[in-house]
Write an enzyme that holds these catalytic residues in place. Structure first.
Site, PDB file in Angstrom:
ATOM      1  N   LYS A   1     -53.692  55.533 -41.026  1.00  0.00           N
ATOM      2  CA  LYS A   1     -53.148  54.386 -40.660  1.00  0.00           C
ATOM      3  C   LYS A   1     -53.890  53.092 -40.191  1.00  0.00           C
ATOM      4  CE  LYS A   1     -48.573  55.834 -42.741  1.00  0.00           C
ATOM      5  NZ  LYS A   1     -47.126  56.502 -41.939  1.00  0.00           N
TER       6      LYS A   1
ATOM      7  N   ASP B   1     -42.927  49.182 -42.363  1.00  0.00           N
ATOM      8  CA  ASP B   1     -42.277  50.354 -43.319  1.00  0.00           C
ATOM      9  C   ASP B   1     -41.028  50.349 -44.437  1.00  0.00           C
ATOM     10  OD1 ASP B   1     -43.641  52.500 -43.375  1.00  0.00           O
ATOM     11  OD2 ASP B   1     -42.965  53.299 -41.075  1.00  0.00           O
TER      12      ASP B   1
ATOM     13  N   GLN C   1     -43.809  57.061 -36.611  1.00  0.00           N
ATOM     14  CA  GLN C   1     -43.968  57.917 -37.975  1.00  0.00           C
ATOM     15  C   GLN C   1     -42.962  58.630 -38.159  1.00  0.00           C
ATOM     16  OE1 GLN C   1     -46.767  57.759 -40.494  1.00  0.00           O
ATOM     17  NE2 GLN C   1     -45.988  59.759 -41.199  1.00  0.00           N
TER      18      GLN C   1
END
Ligand code: NAP
Length: 283
Positions: free
Chosen positions: A54, A121, A98
């Site tokens: 990412k 997200d 994460q």
């Protein structure tokens, strides 16, 4: 029939290009580049790979990457404190924590602490609720990426029967909302579904997100269907496979995603798009 492969890497590259162009337009208009903070906790090797990917993609498309790292012994208060600081920072557009998080951390509490307009997200209940109400804002990256893959093969959605297998908060449920929004007649299957084979056999679009290799038998696939395999399973021999019996399914489907190289690259691409969109919310 041999299905046409849906090339997730190529579709992701086109999304990266859209993001690059969007950022160039921002810079030309005197606005700053979008910034994404990625919070990584502990030493989980898979999480390290995902976050590195990412961060690297941010750099490639022109998003400012702000890495934040904690040891596995981080406390809930420390993590929440960091989220609060990033929430308050006007130079940060997106915050990603994460998952999974260590057992002493309440992941739901952390997810819900992220400001909805920085939740790139798309996991926050506000953003899921917006999607449920047909007013999507920041959309869950993997389901959003699946929609992008389906659009890349001119999937018409309306009048089509979609079956989602797996009902998790992060993939299956928002996936069903995306398909409903797109106009497909949508069914969600889960571990209590009585006859999974019969449900899948009726589907024009099958999206599988469970994490069990071979769960979806190739012979269940309706001839001409489109199969999107979100599952990622590492076998004992090191191979990465999805949840669907690929070789048999490929002989029946019209379109199918490979694993790897299907949905995986899309999740990161849509994260980039969400970060660009979040920046526009903060101008
Ligand atoms: P998850 O949280 O473990 O959810 C799996 C879902 O499948 C749950 O809803 C579970 O039900 C359901 N399930 C379990 N057994 C089933 C069965 N026999 N039939 C139907 N449904 C069943 O996993 P996830 O986060 O949704 O991820 C699913 C898979 O996608 C994993 O392999 C993951 O690695 C992969 N993934 C890939 C990407 C990507 O970018 N390619 C992104 C995210 C996830 P319960 O809720 O009752 O347990």
């Amino acid at each position: 029939m041999t299905a046409q492969l849906i090339d997730g890497r190529a579709v992701a590259a086109s999304v990266h290009e859209r993001v690059r162009l969007g950022i160039a337009e921002r810079l030309a208009a005197g606005l700053r580049a979008p910034a994404l903070a990625t919070i990584l906790v502990g030493d989980d090797p898979a999480s390290h790979v995902y976050v590195r990917n990412k961060r690297t993609t941010c750099e490639k498309v022109g998003i400012r990457s702000v890495p934040v790292q904690f040891g596995a012994d981080v406390t809930q208060a420390e993590l929440i404190g960091q989220v609060d600081r990033l929430n308050a920072d006007p130079e940060i557009d997106g915050i990603l924590v994460q998952l999974p998080l260590p057992p002493q951390i309440d992941a739901t509490l952390v997810t819900e602490r992220i400001r909805a307009d920085k939740d790139v997200d798309g996991f926050h209940p506000y953003n899921i609720g917006r999607l449920a109400q047909r007013l999507p804002t920041l959309r869950s990256c993997t389901p959003y990426g699946v929609i992008e893959l389906l659009r890349s093969v001119q999937e018409p959605f309306k009048g089509r029967r979609a079956v989602v297998v797996g009902a998790s908060n992060h993939v299956g449920r928002p996936m069903a909302l995306e398909l409903l929004l797109a106009g497909a007649t949508t069914t969600v299957c889960h571990r209590f579904t009585a006859d999974l084979g019969a449900e899948v056999a009726r589907a024009d679009i099958v999206v599988v997100a469970v994490g069990k290799p071979g769960l979806i038998k190739g012979e269940w696939i309706k001839p001409g269907a489109t199969v999107i395999d979100v599952g990622m399973n590492r076998l004992a021999d090191g191979r990465l496979v999805g949840d669907c019996e690929f070789d048999v399914a490929r002989q029946r489907a019209a379109f199918i995603t490979p694993v790897p190289g299907g949905v995986g690259p899309m999740t990161v691409a849509m994260l980039m798009l969400n970060t660009l969109q979040a920046a526009a919310l903060h101008d």
